[in-house]
Design an enzyme around this catalytic site. Structure first.
Site, short mmCIF file in Angstrom:
data_model
loop_
_atom_site.label_atom_id
_atom_site.label_comp_id
_atom_site.label_asym_id
_atom_site.label_seq_id
_atom_site.Cartn_x
_atom_site.Cartn_y
_atom_site.Cartn_z
N ARG A 69 -12.86 6.45 9.07
CA ARG A 69 -12.43 5.06 9.09
C ARG A 69 -13.49 4.14 8.48
NH1 ARG A 69 -7.59 2.50 9.08
NH2 ARG A 69 -7.76 0.40 9.95
N HIS B 127 -7.93 -5.33 -0.45
CA HIS B 127 -6.67 -4.64 -0.19
C HIS B 127 -5.97 -5.18 1.05
CE1 HIS B 127 -3.79 -1.41 -0.55
NE2 HIS B 127 -4.02 -1.02 0.70
N ASP B 128 -6.72 -5.64 2.04
CA ASP B 128 -6.13 -6.16 3.27
C ASP B 128 -5.48 -7.53 3.11
OD1 ASP B 128 -6.60 -3.98 4.83
OD2 ASP B 128 -8.23 -4.85 6.00
N SER C 174 0.85 -1.19 0.00
CA SER C 174 0.00 0.00 0.00
C SER C 174 0.89 1.25 0.00
CB SER C 174 -0.94 -0.04 1.20
OG SER C 174 -1.92 0.95 1.12
N ASP D 223 -8.98 -6.11 -5.00
CA ASP D 223 -8.57 -4.86 -4.37
C ASP D 223 -9.36 -3.70 -4.98
OD1 ASP D 223 -7.27 -2.68 -3.22
OD2 ASP D 223 -5.29 -3.61 -3.37
#
Length: 536
Positions: free
Chosen positions: A366, A494-495, A297, A460
């Site tokens: 968040r 993405h994680d 990232s 992603d």
């Protein structure tokens, strides 16, 4: 004397009522009385039609008028009488609420309108709404794998430069810069086994637990003896990026010139500034070259730029779920996060350190970010359309499990990270562009000459797979023939770089431990291929 007489005469004339005014007032009063009389006759006529139906109700009303009953009992009588009158007369109305004796004493006795129908008051048959109470206290139990983050305030080392630190934009200068870092493994004699792990946006230098901080690190299972980044072979360093709030210089740090926290006087920083600060630390540690520059990232941006800005000091690069330049979709998502923070009144233009914390803005930021960190297929499998509680009637509070999950993510992270740090670092990510100052993206990536591994994830959203394909392709087209490309179809979006140990870990370990015959990339023998590995 004459003046006084004229004054008194004038006063008397003012006090005497004018005949025309009196006549007009009398006419208006007479019309009002006539209207009231007509209304009274009309109501009495309709009321006689209801006498057989309401005889019992009259007795109850008389009882109420002379008794001290609870408001609940009066309301029950009121609800019973109103529909009856509406049905018998054909007119939809309800009686005024019967008043208690104590209430009548406080009001005027000659209020002639008190018994008239209140036709402007909706009945229960017309409208039934919802309570405006929104506790929203439900929380979903954590299910599925989640990355490990914590608010790190100890267990790291720091280095502070002795000289002012100029940054890339606006001709700004920091009077000093401090870098927080942690290390694992042993540095060999010729200092050639150094691997840097570049942290992401919200990550600290605590990638792995150790004796000074036994809490799990954000890349806990990827670093250690025999792991993807093997501490038996490499001396591993992880640094907190400048602009952050976990030990390195950032908006929450104290400006040594003013003795106060920088807040939003902190200059706009770039990925270049983060990388240059890291190499100041390497100089301090006496490390000339690094064997591997690994990042995901934001860390992937740092990893790639390290090889571009310091080509003679980086031997190989690992870029995971990253890009060569930020694209409009990711910029827009980070913009929304910044806006939610800056629109929170408690943000106070960045000066909240001695006042109320902008928690609502941080929480919403968040929650928006979480939308980009995971994938739709994972959420469909993990939550589906599941309800928090099937027995609870729908309301404007969270009803679905996915809503509760987002709320939990926002709540748990909102006080772990400095809002100003999120503003500055996310802006630095938006500004990242390998073609900046060059004629093209090809020219920008031509500066990365060492062997490079690019890894992307098909699910992603934040850094879509086409960006990793583009990065690998342009690196090769720009002359770097030592490019390895992996493409995963993990569910975690993405994680994936934080969670998929089997695929991501195996790829990183294989690339770092492969003996590349030409580490400068002139005739690299690495083979480019795609690997569609299933998630763990």
């Amino acid at each position: 004397m004459s003046v006084l007489s004229s004054t008194v005469a004038g006063t008397n004339s003012m006090l005497r009522p004018k005949p025309l005014k009196l006549k007009k007032s009398f006419c208006q009063l007479r019309r009002k009385l006539q209207t009231l009389e007509q209304s009274s006759v009309k109501f009495e006529s309709r009321h006689r039609q209801t006498l057989p139906v309401c005889s019992r109700s009259r007795k109850q009303f008389n009882l109420i008028s002379h008794s001290k009953l609870s408001s609940e009992q009066i309301c029950n009588f009121h609800r019973g009488v109103s529909p009856t009158l509406s049905k018998s007369t054909g007119v939809k109305y309800q009686l005024s609420r019967p008043r208690l004796i104590e209430e009548e004493e406080d009001e005027e006795e000659d209020n002639v309108y008190s018994g008239l129908p209140q036709v402007d008051t909706p009945t229960e048959e017309v409208f039934k709404g919802m309570s405006t109470d929104f506790p929203c206290l439900t929380r979903n139990k954590m299910t599925g794998p989640e990355p490990d983050y914590d608010k790190i305030s100890s267990g790291y080392k720091t280095f502070t430069s002795d000289f002012p630190f100029p940054v890339k934009y606006n001709k700004a200068v920091l009077p000093e810069v401090t870098i927080a870092y942690e290390t694992w493994g042993e540095l060999n004699q010729d200092r050639s086994n150094v691997v840097i792990i570049h942290a992401g946006l919200s990550a600290s230098s605590h990638a792995k637990s150790h004796k000074d901080n036994p809490l799990p690190g954000w890349w806990e299972k990827f670093v250690g003896s025999g792991c993807a980044v093997d501490t038996d072979k490499f001396f591993v360093i992880c640094m907190n990026n400048i602009g952050s709030c976990y030990g390195s210089t950032g908006p929450s740090s104290v400006n040594p010139i003013t003795g106060k926290q920088y807040a939003t006087t902190f200059p706009v920083i770039s990925i270049d500034d983060m990388v240059n600060a890291q190499f100041l630390l390497l100089d301090h540690l006496g490390i000339e070259k690094i064997y591997g520059s690994v990042g995901s990232s934001l860390g992937g941006m740092c990893s790639l730029l390290s090889a571009s800005l310091h080509p003679d000091r980086v031997e190989r690069v690992v870029s995971i779920s990253s890009c060569a330049q930020s694209h409009p979709t990711s910029i827009s998502m980070r913009y929304l996060q910044r806006k939610t923070i800056m629109c929170d009144p408690n943000w106070n233009k960045g000066y909240y350190y001695n006042g109320a914390f902008p928690k609502i803005g941080m929480k919403l930021a968040r929650e928006i970010a979480t939308l980009t960190y995971r994938s739709g297929p994972e959420w469909d499998k993990r939550f589906g359309r599941g309800r928090i509680d099937e027995n609870v009637c729908p309301s404007l509070c969270p009803s679905f499990l996915i809503e509760s999950y987002l709320e939990h993510q926002g709540e748990s992270f909102s006080t772990k990270y400095d809002p100003n740090s999120l503003l500055y670092i996310s802006k630095a990510m938006d500004l990242f562009d390998m073609s900046e100052g060059k004629s093209s993206l090809h020219a920008g990536l031509a500066t990365v000459k060492c062997p490079t591994m690019v890894l992307g994830v098909q699910t992603d959203i934040l850094f879509p797979i086409w960006q990793q394909r583009q990065l690998a392709r342009i690196l090769k087209e720009s002359g770097n023939q030592a490019v390895t490309y992996y493409e995963l179809d993990s569910l975690f979006g993405h994680d994936t770089f934080l969670l998929d140990l089997n695929c991501v870990g195996a790829a990183v370990k294989g690339f770092l431990e492969t003996d590349l015959h030409n580490t400068r990339g002139h005739a690299g023998k690495e083979k480019t291929f795609q690997s569609k590995a299933m998630p763990m």
